[in-house]
Scaffold this motif. Structure first.
Motif, mmCIF file in Angstrom:
data_model
loop_
_atom_site.group_PDB
_atom_site.id
_atom_site.type_symbol
_atom_site.label_atom_id
_atom_site.label_comp_id
_atom_site.label_asym_id
_atom_site.label_seq_id
_atom_site.Cartn_x
_atom_site.Cartn_y
_atom_site.Cartn_z
ATOM 1 N N GLU A 4 24.285 61.324 -12.529
ATOM 2 C CA GLU A 4 23.683 61.754 -13.789
ATOM 3 C C GLU A 4 22.375 62.516 -13.516
ATOM 4 O OE1 GLU A 4 24.998 61.782 -16.577
ATOM 5 O OE2 GLU A 4 26.106 59.952 -17.066
ATOM 6 N N MET A 5 21.593 62.030 -12.556
ATOM 7 C CA MET A 5 20.339 62.688 -12.206
ATOM 8 C C MET A 5 20.579 64.083 -11.656
ATOM 9 S SD MET A 5 17.777 60.765 -12.956
ATOM 10 C CE MET A 5 16.439 61.322 -11.903
ATOM 11 N N VAL A 6 21.623 64.223 -10.873
ATOM 12 C CA VAL A 6 21.958 65.531 -10.293
ATOM 13 C C VAL A 6 22.247 66.558 -11.375
ATOM 14 C CG1 VAL A 6 23.760 66.782 -9.033
ATOM 15 C CG2 VAL A 6 22.759 64.705 -8.053
ATOM 16 N N TYR A 7 23.114 66.193 -12.315
ATOM 17 C CA TYR A 7 23.503 67.153 -13.346
ATOM 18 C C TYR A 7 22.369 67.415 -14.341
ATOM 19 C CZ TYR A 7 28.233 67.203 -11.555
ATOM 20 O OH TYR A 7 29.324 67.380 -10.746
ATOM 21 N N LEU A 8 21.571 66.404 -14.633
ATOM 22 C CA LEU A 8 20.392 66.627 -15.469
ATOM 23 C C LEU A 8 19.454 67.634 -14.800
ATOM 24 C CD1 LEU A 8 19.335 63.110 -16.841
ATOM 25 C CD2 LEU A 8 19.936 65.121 -18.192
ATOM 26 N N THR A 9 19.222 67.438 -13.517
ATOM 27 C CA THR A 9 18.324 68.327 -12.771
ATOM 28 C C THR A 9 18.829 69.764 -12.775
ATOM 29 O OG1 THR A 9 17.662 66.501 -11.313
ATOM 30 C CG2 THR A 9 17.245 68.748 -10.527
ATOM 31 N N ALA A 14 12.219 70.216 -11.511
ATOM 32 C CA ALA A 14 13.282 69.848 -12.453
ATOM 33 C C ALA A 14 13.691 68.394 -12.239
ATOM 34 C CB ALA A 14 14.488 70.770 -12.276
ATOM 35 N N TYR A 15 13.698 67.954 -10.976
ATOM 36 C CA TYR A 15 14.064 66.567 -10.681
ATOM 37 C C TYR A 15 13.010 65.604 -11.220
ATOM 38 C CZ TYR A 15 15.821 62.440 -8.306
ATOM 39 O OH TYR A 15 16.333 61.187 -8.046
ATOM 40 N N GLU A 16 11.736 65.998 -11.126
ATOM 41 C CA GLU A 16 10.669 65.155 -11.650
ATOM 42 C C GLU A 16 10.825 64.972 -13.161
ATOM 43 O OE1 GLU A 16 7.337 62.754 -12.046
ATOM 44 O OE2 GLU A 16 8.593 63.260 -10.320
ATOM 45 N N CYS A 17 11.243 66.054 -13.842
ATOM 46 C CA CYS A 17 11.507 65.968 -15.279
ATOM 47 C C CYS A 17 12.681 65.034 -15.543
ATOM 48 C CB CYS A 17 11.787 67.363 -15.839
ATOM 49 S SG CYS A 17 12.072 67.396 -17.615
ATOM 50 N N ALA A 18 13.741 65.153 -14.744
ATOM 51 C CA ALA A 18 14.908 64.268 -14.876
ATOM 52 C C ALA A 18 14.501 62.816 -14.631
ATOM 53 C CB ALA A 18 16.003 64.692 -13.898
ATOM 54 N N ARG A 19 13.539 62.618 -13.714
ATOM 55 C CA ARG A 19 13.069 61.259 -13.434
ATOM 56 C C ARG A 19 12.380 60.658 -14.656
ATOM 57 N NH1 ARG A 19 8.988 58.436 -12.354
ATOM 58 N NH2 ARG A 19 7.565 60.200 -12.639
ATOM 59 N N LYS A 20 11.658 61.492 -15.411
ATOM 60 C CA LYS A 20 11.019 61.021 -16.642
ATOM 61 C C LYS A 20 12.070 60.634 -17.682
ATOM 62 C CE LYS A 20 6.676 63.587 -16.182
ATOM 63 N NZ LYS A 20 5.806 64.636 -16.775
ATOM 64 N N ILE A 21 13.145 61.399 -17.739
ATOM 65 C CA ILE A 21 14.254 61.066 -18.643
ATOM 66 C C ILE A 21 14.880 59.746 -18.219
ATOM 67 C CG2 ILE A 21 16.540 61.781 -19.451
ATOM 68 C CD1 ILE A 21 15.554 64.710 -19.089
ATOM 69 N N LYS A 22 15.051 59.575 -16.920
ATOM 70 C CA LYS A 22 15.603 58.331 -16.378
ATOM 71 C C LYS A 22 14.735 57.136 -16.777
ATOM 72 C CE LYS A 22 16.345 56.108 -11.847
ATOM 73 N NZ LYS A 22 17.791 55.817 -11.808
ATOM 74 N N ALA A 23 13.407 57.305 -16.677
ATOM 75 C CA ALA A 23 12.483 56.224 -17.045
ATOM 76 C C ALA A 23 12.579 55.915 -18.532
ATOM 77 C CB ALA A 23 11.058 56.626 -16.670
ATOM 78 N N TYR A 24 12.705 56.953 -19.342
ATOM 79 C CA TYR A 24 12.856 56.767 -20.801
ATOM 80 C C TYR A 24 14.143 56.012 -21.125
ATOM 81 C CZ TYR A 24 14.629 58.160 -25.393
ATOM 82 O OH TYR A 24 15.211 58.156 -26.638
ATOM 83 N N TYR A 27 20.930 76.992 -22.515
ATOM 84 C CA TYR A 27 20.513 75.986 -23.500
ATOM 85 C C TYR A 27 21.743 75.391 -24.173
ATOM 86 C CZ TYR A 27 18.127 73.796 -27.459
ATOM 87 O OH TYR A 27 17.678 72.889 -28.394
ATOM 88 N N ASP A 28 22.692 76.244 -24.523
ATOM 89 C CA ASP A 28 23.925 75.780 -25.154
ATOM 90 C C ASP A 28 24.678 74.832 -24.221
ATOM 91 O OD1 ASP A 28 25.863 75.953 -27.371
ATOM 92 O OD2 ASP A 28 27.144 76.945 -25.897
ATOM 93 N N ARG A 29 24.714 75.177 -22.946
ATOM 94 C CA ARG A 29 25.376 74.317 -21.958
ATOM 95 C C ARG A 29 24.632 72.989 -21.798
ATOM 96 N NH1 ARG A 29 26.213 79.228 -17.614
ATOM 97 N NH2 ARG A 29 28.213 80.015 -18.420
ATOM 98 N N PHE A 30 23.307 73.057 -21.856
ATOM 99 C CA PHE A 30 22.493 71.843 -21.732
ATOM 100 C C PHE A 30 22.748 70.896 -22.894
ATOM 101 C CE2 PHE A 30 18.060 69.864 -21.958
ATOM 102 C CZ PHE A 30 18.332 68.942 -20.960
ATOM 103 N N ILE A 31 22.797 71.451 -24.094
ATOM 104 C CA ILE A 31 23.059 70.629 -25.273
ATOM 105 C C ILE A 31 24.443 69.999 -25.188
ATOM 106 C CG2 ILE A 31 23.400 70.651 -27.778
ATOM 107 C CD1 ILE A 31 20.467 70.800 -26.884
ATOM 108 N N THR A 32 25.424 70.778 -24.749
ATOM 109 C CA THR A 32 26.789 70.250 -24.584
ATOM 110 C C THR A 32 26.782 69.091 -23.584
ATOM 111 O OG1 THR A 32 27.788 72.386 -25.100
ATOM 112 C CG2 THR A 32 29.160 70.794 -23.918
ATOM 113 N N HIS A 33 26.079 69.288 -22.476
ATOM 114 C CA HIS A 33 25.979 68.223 -21.476
ATOM 115 C C HIS A 33 25.312 66.989 -22.063
ATOM 116 C CE1 HIS A 33 25.385 66.184 -17.655
ATOM 117 N NE2 HIS A 33 24.114 66.019 -17.985
ATOM 118 N N LEU A 34 24.232 67.200 -22.840
ATOM 119 C CA LEU A 34 23.501 66.075 -23.410
ATOM 120 C C LEU A 34 24.337 65.281 -24.409
ATOM 121 C CD1 LEU A 34 19.858 67.404 -23.952
ATOM 122 C CD2 LEU A 34 20.734 65.911 -22.139
#
Length: 280
Positions: A262-267, A239-249, A201-208
């Motif tokens: 960006e999609m790869v690392y989000l996934t 996980a990719y489907e979730c990243a796709r929703k982020i992409k749409a947003y 989670y900490d790594r995800f937040i850093t990435h975000l």
């Protein structure tokens, strides 16, 4: 060094041995002094070297009417920040944070209390930076016996984040909101709360943080690796489907089409944080 300009009783400007303009702080350094006079080294408390003459002028303007104690407080806060943060702070933090601390203390003394609408998000998303904000309140209390609220700690936190990522305050607020919305998308997609104590989670937040900065500043100049992209897409479909929703947003809100990288690392990050939940 010799005095080039007297800013106030405690602040003067000069030039170092490389010809760079510097702002020199020391109690009584400018009192009854004259331009061209040699600066006594033993009286120097702090030397500020800014990135440009424009920033140096801004710093001088900020420091001119601010008590020395406030400047010392800011220096102590920044010194503490350097011990807990990985990212180097932009030197502009001396300008923005000094100005903010001065304004916050003045506002407190007038009985005007500030409420930060992003307090909860800031505490959650910028935990290390918020630690600096809390330490700032402690330093202010120890030095001035003034007790500021957590809302002020959150505001100080945003200034620290600004200096980490080299963006302006409006951008930092937008980045904070974007991160929070991405987390909501992930949470709603998987219908589960994320483990905020996990390293993933900490790594995800850093990435975000960096991801959001790229989105807000529209700086997405990445190469394309179609083979790797297809592999990740096929290997982690949920996980990719979730990243796709982020992409749409992102496309809807910011008009930006996220590149495959960006999609790869989000996934990958989304897969990791959802694995934390599965392991519980």
């Amino acid at each position: 060094m010799v005095i080039d300009k007297i800013i106030n009783n405690n602040i003067v400007s000069s030039y170092d041995d490389k010809g760079r303009e510097v702002v020199v702080m020391g109690r009584g350094l400018g009192f009854q002094s004259k331009v061209g006079q040699q600066i006594t080294k033993s009286r120097i408390e702090k030397i500020f070297r800014m990135e440009s003459s424009e920033e140096s002028e801004k710093l001088q303007a900020v420091l001119a009417d601010i008590p020395l104690e406030y400047i010392q407080i800011v220096d102590e806060i920044i010194a503490f920040a350097h011990t807990v943060l990985t990212n180097k702070l932009n030197k502009s933090i001396y300008i923005t944070l000094t100005d903010h601390i001065n304004y916050a203390i003045d506002r407190h003394r007038q009985g005007v209390h500030f409420s930060n609408a992003l307090l909860w998000e800031i505490k959650k998303l910028y935990q290390k930076e918020f630690c600096v904000g809390k330490k700032a309140l402690e330093i202010i209390w120890q030095r001035l016996a003034i007790e500021l609220s957590e809302d002020e700690a959150a505001s100080i936190t945003l200034h620290i984040v600004n200096a980490e990522f080299g963006v302006e305050m409006p951008n930092t607020i937008d980045i904070t909101k974007l991160i929070q919305n991405v987390i909501k998308i992930v949470t709603y997609h998987f219908q589960t709360a994320l483990n905020e104590e996990s390293i993933n989670y900490d790594r995800f937040i850093t990435h975000l943080k960096f991801f959001s900065q790229r989105v807000i500043t529209n700086c997405n100049n990445h190469g394309e690796d179609e083979v790797f992209h297809k592999m990740i897409k096929n290997q982690y479909p949920e996980a990719y489907e979730c990243a796709r929703k982020i992409k749409a947003y992102i496309e809807k809100e910011y008009g930006i089409d996220l590149p495959n990288e960006e999609m790869v690392y989000l996934t990958i990050h989304i897969k990791r944080i959802t694995m934390d939940h599965q392991d519980e």
